[in-house]
Design an enzyme around this catalytic site. Structure first.
Site, PDB file in Angstrom:
ATOM      1  N   GLU A 261      67.594 -23.580 -24.421  1.00 40.50           N
ATOM      2  CA  GLU A 261      67.552 -22.876 -25.707  1.00 40.50           C
ATOM      3  C   GLU A 261      68.468 -23.490 -26.753  1.00 40.50           C
ATOM      4  O   GLU A 261      68.186 -23.453 -27.938  1.00 40.50           O
ATOM      5  CB  GLU A 261      67.914 -21.399 -25.500  1.00 40.50           C
ATOM      6  CG  GLU A 261      66.850 -20.631 -24.731  1.00 40.50           C
ATOM      7  CD  GLU A 261      67.211 -19.169 -24.570  1.00 40.50           C
ATOM      8  OE1 GLU A 261      67.759 -18.583 -25.510  1.00 40.50           O
ATOM      9  OE2 GLU A 261      66.937 -18.610 -23.481  1.00 40.50           O
TER      10      GLU A 261
ATOM     11  N   ASP B  71      67.250 -19.106 -20.810  1.00 37.66           N
ATOM     12  CA  ASP B  71      68.175 -18.193 -20.140  1.00 37.66           C
ATOM     13  C   ASP B  71      67.474 -17.258 -19.150  1.00 37.66           C
ATOM     14  O   ASP B  71      66.308 -16.930 -19.312  1.00 37.66           O
ATOM     15  CB  ASP B  71      68.910 -17.328 -21.174  1.00 37.66           C
ATOM     16  CG  ASP B  71      69.769 -18.175 -22.084  1.00 37.66           C
ATOM     17  OD1 ASP B  71      70.044 -19.345 -21.729  1.00 37.66           O
ATOM     18  OD2 ASP B  71      70.160 -17.680 -23.160  1.00 37.66           O
TER      19      ASP B  71
ATOM     20  N   ASP C 153      67.113 -14.140 -18.681  1.00 36.16           N
ATOM     21  CA  ASP C 153      67.028 -12.738 -19.086  1.00 36.16           C
ATOM     22  C   ASP C 153      65.666 -12.524 -19.729  1.00 36.16           C
ATOM     23  O   ASP C 153      64.834 -13.431 -19.782  1.00 36.16           O
ATOM     24  CB  ASP C 153      68.186 -12.349 -20.010  1.00 36.16           C
ATOM     25  CG  ASP C 153      68.246 -13.201 -21.266  1.00 36.16           C
ATOM     26  OD1 ASP C 153      67.235 -13.879 -21.588  1.00 36.16           O
ATOM     27  OD2 ASP C 153      69.284 -13.200 -21.943  1.00 36.16           O
TER      28      ASP C 153
ATOM     29  N   GLU D 250      64.624 -12.133 -22.793  1.00 40.54           N
ATOM     30  CA  GLU D 250      64.272 -12.993 -23.925  1.00 40.54           C
ATOM     31  C   GLU D 250      64.032 -14.424 -23.460  1.00 40.54           C
ATOM     32  O   GLU D 250      63.109 -15.088 -23.932  1.00 40.54           O
ATOM     33  CB  GLU D 250      65.376 -12.952 -24.981  1.00 40.54           C
ATOM     34  CG  GLU D 250      65.619 -11.568 -25.604  1.00 40.54           C
ATOM     35  CD  GLU D 250      64.432 -11.020 -26.378  1.00 40.54           C
ATOM     36  OE1 GLU D 250      63.688 -11.813 -26.999  1.00 40.54           O
ATOM     37  OE2 GLU D 250      64.223  -9.785 -26.353  1.00 40.54           O
TER      38      GLU D 250
ATOM     39  N   TYR E 223      79.511 -20.663 -24.000  1.00 46.36           N
ATOM     40  CA  TYR E 223      78.651 -19.995 -24.962  1.00 46.36           C
ATOM     41  C   TYR E 223      79.247 -18.677 -25.463  1.00 46.36           C
ATOM     42  O   TYR E 223      79.804 -17.902 -24.685  1.00 46.36           O
ATOM     43  CB  TYR E 223      77.288 -19.737 -24.319  1.00 46.36           C
ATOM     44  CG  TYR E 223      76.244 -19.399 -25.324  1.00 46.36           C
ATOM     45  CD1 TYR E 223      75.993 -20.257 -26.384  1.00 46.36           C
ATOM     46  CD2 TYR E 223      75.525 -18.219 -25.242  1.00 46.36           C
ATOM     47  CE1 TYR E 223      75.048 -19.950 -27.316  1.00 46.36           C
ATOM     48  CE2 TYR E 223      74.564 -17.908 -26.165  1.00 46.36           C
ATOM     49  CZ  TYR E 223      74.336 -18.779 -27.219  1.00 46.36           C
ATOM     50  OH  TYR E 223      73.400 -18.464 -28.146  1.00 46.36           O
TER      51      TYR E 223
ATOM     52  N   ARG F  98      77.753 -16.116 -27.168  1.00 49.05           N
ATOM     53  CA  ARG F  98      76.964 -14.882 -27.224  1.00 49.05           C
ATOM     54  C   ARG F  98      76.646 -14.463 -25.795  1.00 49.05           C
ATOM     55  O   ARG F  98      75.675 -14.902 -25.198  1.00 49.05           O
ATOM     56  CB  ARG F  98      75.688 -15.124 -28.027  1.00 49.05           C
ATOM     57  CG  ARG F  98      75.979 -15.316 -29.505  1.00 49.05           C
ATOM     58  CD  ARG F  98      74.715 -15.395 -30.331  1.00 49.05           C
ATOM     59  NE  ARG F  98      74.216 -16.754 -30.404  1.00 49.05           N
ATOM     60  CZ  ARG F  98      74.436 -17.590 -31.418  1.00 49.05           C
ATOM     61  NH1 ARG F  98      75.140 -17.202 -32.452  1.00 49.05           N
ATOM     62  NH2 ARG F  98      73.951 -18.809 -31.406  1.00 49.05           N
TER      63      ARG F  98
ATOM     64  N   HIS G 100      74.760 -15.575 -19.150  1.00 47.15           N
ATOM     65  CA  HIS G 100      75.790 -16.596 -19.359  1.00 47.15           C
ATOM     66  C   HIS G 100      77.081 -16.197 -18.660  1.00 47.15           C
ATOM     67  O   HIS G 100      77.213 -15.104 -18.144  1.00 47.15           O
ATOM     68  CB  HIS G 100      76.071 -16.751 -20.859  1.00 47.15           C
ATOM     69  CG  HIS G 100      74.853 -17.053 -21.662  1.00 47.15           C
ATOM     70  ND1 HIS G 100      74.377 -18.314 -21.849  1.00 47.15           N
ATOM     71  CD2 HIS G 100      73.995 -16.227 -22.312  1.00 47.15           C
ATOM     72  CE1 HIS G 100      73.281 -18.262 -22.577  1.00 47.15           C
ATOM     73  NE2 HIS G 100      73.019 -17.014 -22.879  1.00 47.15           N
TER      74      HIS G 100
END
Length: 772
Positions: free
Chosen positions: A9, A82, A84, A86, A288, A290, A333
DNA sequence: CAGTGAGCGAGCTTCCGCTTGACTT
């Protein structure tokens, strides 16, 4: 030809991973989502089972075409978005947009960016999990339906360009609810008694002990009676309790806790924190930024242990793994930590250095030993009353993690610092030097800061790490809330003191209600909030998100079909939308305040097209009512008749200067003095247009003239050298030119200026042409 | 630079969550 194409991403992540994977792998980035519901339309075919209509947004077309090209050249495509909801959806969109074969495309995930984790991921590829993708689609579609069906209702019933959404509307509600708690709060006061006692301990040493009386006295008379009772009483140390304790470090940062601490310790706004963190991340200095996870990789734990041991000794080291307990955490993350623990400092801007150090300290402290403390409570008894005094103190026996990091808390003005207590003995007699009863007012619940609002949203499971900063920005740009200061108000508190058998009474003044950089709901936010609560109570419920999240989880685990969930939601929801359009009148927040005692005309406040106003008199075909804007710190909900009437005091004449009237008014750009056709702005934060004096108004005019004189450095007919906001510049035929560095504006000749103008024009033209 | 406050109607606004540049100033 590339053997293996890996898509992640984030480009920074791509760079790191490429290093670990070696020559046969090309790693590229999708820059987040590459496809979304259509931008300007609903993008959902409601009557076709809520079929989503996806588009590649304009700014993603380039990325997509590059990815397509690379994918067609690669033998194997690996999608490492990632792990998850999303991320899974991104993987699915990639497969579908790039035209990849779902069977042979390898979906891999890693939780941490370490060689080991990446190797492991490559060894265990899987396929896209459609249940998880469907959970994301349900989330996306629900948010679009809520936002794009309710917002237009607001345009019709309240004001154009407003917005509503699952997340932002609840964020505003938190602020409005809190504001009303503050409005309805009635402050109470009580007397808090403290004393300073002196005595001699067993070792023959004179000691002084400060202690507080746990009992509060609700009236001055009661406090006074108690002090009288103290006078002449004898005081003795009745009990000493020593209790050992420990304090443990906080987990390493997540997005939310980083935003909170950066606000408290560095004074950063949440947007600023994210911008600085982004820079550190891109430079490879931190992981990361976020994330909702407090997890650290095994590698990180090991290197942290090494650094702690080297730097502070093994006694200070304690390896810990923290459990993430925030609602709805997806943990794709690691926690936010320095990439290399051995780098205590970093190069960069001052803010980058400060934020990096904060992240370093927090992460290192999380891998350190508990602090060991000793809490001492001394009870002082008095002969004439069963009431006690107590003194509490804390000694840190072993500092442990406190050596590097102490967490800050949002306090409401109460400092709870524990002093170190002197050595005293049980039965020791004490003499009061002074005993004071000070009136203390209770304080209303605190207003939210940007950071404390993020904390609250996270607690409710509302919003995601990537959206906290944008949410805060959205509710401010819609005008629902604003970050403001308040000077506070003076209030008088009473103090009674007993010294040497004598009681004295005094009054002190303190500032109450002072606010700095707090979020205040504005009228339009309150009106929209009330409208939404009465029409869409379910969505405005603090637990709405938690409820739908549970259903998304059921979709993700295959227990629930997403279309069914959306359909069950949409039925009653859409009915509310229709009802809110047909039934309810426009919301204007109108309040009748009474009548003007002078003219007898009715006084009302309401939301007008341009903001909150007070209106004097009714509108009629032959007579226009008078209007005045409310002040920034006034609310439609709380303004009184008297306050509203004073708003009509402007414009007013304060006096004359050079035989012309000076008129104080409130214009588009704030308060001003008007004098012979010219306007002079009042100083922000200094001058109040309602109370400004004739003398001060004259001063403002003189100052402005003085400043204008300073403005002109030199003049050569049509060319002028002026002092501007950004320093000296040349102006010629309505164009401004920079003065080159190193030249003294005072010494420039007309020829020098012409030369600068000549150059400046050449440099400027292409820039102007680029603009469309 | 120095206020507006009505109503009509065309055309626009708007969500949340994943990512960075590309633009000014």
């Amino acid at each position: 030809m590339t053997e293996n194409l890996v898509i992640v991403e984030s480009p920074a992540k791509a760079k790191t991973i490429e290093k670990f994977l070696g020559k046969d792998f090309t790693v590229v980035s999708s820059f987040g989502h590459i496809r979304d519901l259509s931008k300007n339309k609903l993008g959902i075919e409601v009557d076709k089972g809520f079929r989503p209509v996806y588009e590649v947004p304009e700014d993603k077309k380039k990325v997509v075409s590059e990815l397509k090209k690379l994918a067609s050249q690669a033998k194997t495509v690996w999608i490492a978005s990632d792990e998850d909801r999303e991320g899974e959806a991104i993987a699915w969109h990639l497969i579908s947009v790039l035209g990849l074969d779902p069977e042979s495309t390898r979906r891999i995930v890693f939780h941490e960016i370490t060689k080991e984790a990446i190797k492991q991921a490559v060894e265990s590829p899987r396929q896209v999990d459609m249940n998880l993708v469907n959970a994301q689609q349900a989330r996306r579609i629900l948010d679009r339906l809520v936002g794009f069906e309710i917002s237009p209702v607001l345009w019709k019933k309240v004001q154009p360009s407003l917005s509503a959404g699952r997340v932002q509307s609840v964020a505003v509600r938190l602020l409005v609810d809190r504001e009303r708690e503050i409005i309805n709060f009635s402050s109470d006061s009580a007397y808090r008694v403290t004393g300073t006692f002196a005595g001699r301990n067993q070792e023959g040493k004179d000691v002084v002990l400060k202690a507080e009386c746990p009992k509060k006295f609700s009236t001055e008379a009661e406090a006074r009676a108690f002090l009288e009772n103290c006078s002449g009483a004898s005081f003795t140390v009745e009990n000493i309790v020593v209790r050992p304790g420990t304090r443990s470090p906080a987990p390493p940062f997540t997005t939310s806790t980083l935003q909170q601490e950066a606000y408290r310790k560095l004074g950063f706004s949440v947007a600023q924190t994210m911008a600085v963190a982004q820079k550190l991340y891109e430079a490879g200095k931190i992981t990361y930024m976020r994330t909702d996870s407090t997890n650290l990789s095994a590698l990180a734990l090991n290197t942290a242990r090494q650094v702690v041991t080297d730097e502070y000794g093994s006694k200070y080291s304690r390896t810990r793994q923290f459990k993430t307990h925030s609602k709805g955490a997806q943990e794709a993350h690691e926690a936010i930590r320095p990439t290399y623990f051995d780098k205590k400092e970093t190069a960069g801007t001052n803010n980058e250095k400060r934020l990096y150090e904060l992240i370093w300290r927090r992460a290192i402290a999380s891998q350190m030993a508990d602090a060991e403390t000793e809490k001492t409570t001394i009870t002082i008894g008095m002969s004439s009353s069963p009431v006690n005094f107590t003194a509490t103190g804390e000694v840190i026996l072993f500092d442990g993690f406190l050596k590097v990091y102490t967490e800050s808390y949002d306090t409401n003005g109460t400092d709870d610092e524990k002093p170190i207590l002197p050595r005293v003995n049980k039965g020791m007699s004490l003499t009061p030097e002074i005993i004071t009863a000070l009136q203390r007012f209770t304080t209303p619940p605190p207003r939210y800061t940007e950071a404390s609002l993020v904390k609250k949203l996270e607690e409710l499971g509302i919003g995601r790490p990537s959206t906290y900063a944008p949410i805060i920005s959205t509710i401010q740009s819609r005008g629902y809330v604003a970050r403001e200061d308040r000077p506070g108000e003076k209030r008088i508190v009473t103090q009674i003191s007993l010294t040497k058998g004598k009681i004295t009474r005094s009054e002190k003044s303190e500032i109450a209600g002072k606010e700095k950089s707090k979020l205040f709901p504005k009228d339009i936010g309150m009106i929209v909030n009330d409208f939404l609560i009465s029409n869409f109570p379910d969505i405005l419920d603090y637990n709405f998100t938690a409820g739908v999240e549970k259903e998304f989880d059921e979709i993700a685990s295959g227990e629930l079909v997403w279309e069914k969930m959306i359909s069950l939601f949409y039925g009653p929801f859409h009915k509310s939308v229709d009802e809110s359009l047909s039934n309810k009148a426009r919301m204007t927040g109108t309040r009748q305040l009474g009548n003007d005692p002078v003219t007898g005309l009715p006084v009302i406040v309401k939301m007008s097209r341009f903001g909150p106003v007070v209106q004097l008199g009714e509108a009629s075909p032959d007579k226009k009512p008078r209007f005045a804007n409310l002040k920034r710190d006034q609310l439609l909900e709380t303004i009184t008749l008297e306050e509203a009437l004073t708003l009509f005091d402007l414009p007013r004449t304060v006096g004359t200067f050079e035989e012309s009237e000076m008129v104080i008014g409130l214009g588009k750009f704030g308060p001003y003095v008007r004098h012979s056709g010219k306007f002079y702005s009042l100083k922000k934060g200094v001058d109040d247009p309602y109370t400004i004096t004739e003398e001060r108004a004259k001063e403002i005019i003189r100052e402005k003239r003085e400043g204008d004189k300073m403005k002109v450095i030199n003049e050569f007919g049509d060319i002028r050298i002026l002092n501007g906001r950004y320093g000296p510049y040349i102006t010629h035929e309505k164009n401004n030119y920079r003065i080159p560095k190193g030249s003294d504006p005072l010494k420039l000749t007309r020829e020098d200026c012409l030369a600068i103008i000549g150059k400046g024009n050449q440099g400027k033209k292409p820039k102007a042409a680029r603009k469309k």
